[in-house]
Design a protein around this motif. Structure first.
Motif, PDB file in Angstrom:
ATOM      1  N   ARG A  10       0.866  -1.176   0.000  1.00 47.79           N
ATOM      2  CA  ARG A  10       0.000   0.000   0.000  1.00 47.79           C
ATOM      3  C   ARG A  10       0.904   1.228   0.000  1.00 47.79           C
ATOM      4  O   ARG A  10       1.702   1.417   0.928  1.00 47.79           O
ATOM      5  N   ILE A  11       0.803   2.044  -1.052  1.00 50.32           N
ATOM      6  CA  ILE A  11       1.643   3.233  -1.212  1.00 50.32           C
ATOM      7  C   ILE A  11       0.740   4.449  -1.054  1.00 50.32           C
ATOM      8  O   ILE A  11      -0.195   4.647  -1.842  1.00 50.32           O
ATOM      9  N   VAL A  12       1.033   5.296  -0.061  1.00 52.55           N
ATOM     10  CA  VAL A  12       0.124   6.385   0.300  1.00 52.55           C
ATOM     11  C   VAL A  12       0.803   7.741   0.086  1.00 52.55           C
ATOM     12  O   VAL A  12       1.939   7.958   0.518  1.00 52.55           O
ATOM     13  N   ASN A  13       0.108   8.641  -0.597  1.00 55.13           N
ATOM     14  CA  ASN A  13       0.514  10.047  -0.747  1.00 55.13           C
ATOM     15  C   ASN A  13       1.905  10.218  -1.349  1.00 55.13           C
ATOM     16  O   ASN A  13       2.721  11.005  -0.865  1.00 55.13           O
ATOM     17  N   GLY A  40      -1.811  11.234  -3.378  1.00 51.97           N
ATOM     18  CA  GLY A  40      -0.544  11.694  -3.921  1.00 51.97           C
ATOM     19  C   GLY A  40      -0.742  12.587  -5.128  1.00 51.97           C
ATOM     20  O   GLY A  40      -1.864  12.804  -5.603  1.00 51.97           O
ATOM     21  N   GLU A  41       0.368  13.123  -5.648  1.00 53.35           N
ATOM     22  CA  GLU A  41       0.279  14.045  -6.775  1.00 53.35           C
ATOM     23  C   GLU A  41       1.597  14.127  -7.523  1.00 53.35           C
ATOM     24  O   GLU A  41       2.658  13.797  -6.989  1.00 53.35           O
ATOM     25  N   SER A  42       1.509  14.547  -8.780  1.00 54.34           N
ATOM     26  CA  SER A  42       2.700  14.864  -9.556  1.00 54.34           C
ATOM     27  C   SER A  42       2.440  16.184 -10.263  1.00 54.34           C
ATOM     28  O   SER A  42       1.493  16.305 -11.043  1.00 54.34           O
ATOM     29  N   THR A  64      -6.049   5.218  -6.647  1.00 53.83           N
ATOM     30  CA  THR A  64      -7.163   6.079  -6.248  1.00 53.83           C
ATOM     31  C   THR A  64      -6.642   7.400  -5.688  1.00 53.83           C
ATOM     32  O   THR A  64      -5.607   7.460  -5.025  1.00 53.83           O
ATOM     33  N   GLY A  65      -7.381   8.458  -5.971  1.00 54.24           N
ATOM     34  CA  GLY A  65      -7.123   9.751  -5.348  1.00 54.24           C
ATOM     35  C   GLY A  65      -5.809  10.396  -5.720  1.00 54.24           C
ATOM     36  O   GLY A  65      -5.261  11.182  -4.942  1.00 54.24           O
ATOM     37  N   PHE A  66      -5.290  10.132  -6.943  1.00 56.03           N
ATOM     38  CA  PHE A  66      -4.018  10.710  -7.379  1.00 56.03           C
ATOM     39  C   PHE A  66      -4.300  11.854  -8.345  1.00 56.03           C
ATOM     40  O   PHE A  66      -5.200  11.777  -9.182  1.00 56.03           O
ATOM     41  N   ALA A  67      -3.514  12.934  -8.240  1.00 55.38           N
ATOM     42  CA  ALA A  67      -3.664  14.095  -9.124  1.00 55.38           C
ATOM     43  C   ALA A  67      -2.393  14.278  -9.926  1.00 55.38           C
ATOM     44  O   ALA A  67      -1.310  14.438  -9.360  1.00 55.38           O
ATOM     45  N   ALA A  68      -2.514  14.253 -11.258  1.00 56.08           N
ATOM     46  CA  ALA A  68      -1.365  14.425 -12.146  1.00 56.08           C
ATOM     47  C   ALA A  68      -1.562  15.702 -12.943  1.00 56.08           C
ATOM     48  O   ALA A  68      -2.579  15.869 -13.615  1.00 56.08           O
ATOM     49  N   GLY A  69      -0.596  16.612 -12.875  1.00 54.06           N
ATOM     50  CA  GLY A  69      -0.774  17.881 -13.565  1.00 54.06           C
ATOM     51  C   GLY A  69       0.544  18.508 -13.952  1.00 54.06           C
ATOM     52  O   GLY A  69       1.553  17.836 -14.117  1.00 54.06           O
ATOM     53  N   GLY A  70       0.531  19.824 -14.074  1.00 52.97           N
ATOM     54  CA  GLY A  70       1.729  20.549 -14.463  1.00 52.97           C
ATOM     55  C   GLY A  70       1.681  20.963 -15.919  1.00 52.97           C
ATOM     56  O   GLY A  70       0.786  20.600 -16.679  1.00 52.97           O
ATOM     57  N   TRP A  71       2.671  21.734 -16.320  1.00 55.36           N
ATOM     58  CA  TRP A  71       2.698  22.313 -17.663  1.00 55.36           C
ATOM     59  C   TRP A  71       2.730  21.230 -18.737  1.00 55.36           C
ATOM     60  O   TRP A  71       1.948  21.220 -19.675  1.00 55.36           O
TER      61      TRP A  71
END
Length: 201
Positions: A10-13, A40-42, A64-71
């Motif tokens: 289990r990998i969290v945040n 978590g996020e990138s 679940t619940g991961f946000a990937a963004g950036g330019w």
């Protein structure tokens, strides 16, 4: 190593950014099973890593619940050539720039549930016009939203079979198959989707 295996994690945040362009789980070869990536996020202009990259197999897990963004952005889950995604739940994630799930040529995405995600690009894009297609089989895509691209984008001679696309919303199109490729849709249910949804501010 083709026989390498990891299970029960289990990998969290997990966080990836310009200084730490890594991923929560990178399956270079072998099989990862029963692994959950939660939160978590990138973010970052260098195109920081996805939550999961699968060059081997990723099975019976969840993202679940991961946000990937950036330019330049990154997908939440990236399946490289010859990779396999089987029995994985992809839920409540967000991708800013690239497809939420990006799969290359000769990939297999099977028996996965992709639900309640949002993306400014496609939710699931598979195949490449020049390199070839992949296969989506027995998957469920429900409750997803995207602005550009498609809920499912098929390219390079890809096949989607025995899948259910229901209750998704988009500003443009649910399934896209470009005219320059011969892609296949077999025994799928595509129903109760909206294509007039408004872009979020």
């Amino acid at each position: 190593h083709a026989d390498a295996a990891v299970s029960g994690l289990r990998i969290v945040n997990a966080v990836a950014d310009q200084e730490r362009p890594s991923v929560a789980l990178n399956v270079v070869s072998g099989l990862a099973s029963n692994v959950v990536v939660c939160g978590g996020e990138s973010y970052g202009p260098s195109g920081a890593g996805a939550a999961v990259q699968a060059r081997g197999g990723f099975a019976d897990g969840a993202v679940t619940g991961f946000a990937a963004g950036g330019w330049r952005g990154a997908p939440v889950l990236q399946v490289h050539s010859d990779g396999v995604l089987r029995g994985v739940t992809v839920a409540d994630n967000h991708a800013d720039t690239l497809p939420l799930v990006a799969a290359a040529e000769r990939t297999l995405i099977e028996n996965c549930a992709i639900t309640n995600n949002s993306s400014y690009s496609s939710v699931l894009r598979i195949g490449d016009h020049y390199a070839g297609g992949g296969t989506i089989a027995g998957c469920t895509l429900t409750g997803n939203f995207h602005c550009d691209g498609a809920t499912v984008w098929l390219e390079g001679g890809s096949t989607m079979r025995r899948c259910r696309l229901q209750g998704n919303s988009a500003t443009d199109v649910i399934v896209y198959s470009p005219a320059w490729d011969e892609n296949w849709i077999e025994n799928c249910l595509i129903a109760d989707n909206r294509v007039d949804a408004e872009k979020p501010v």
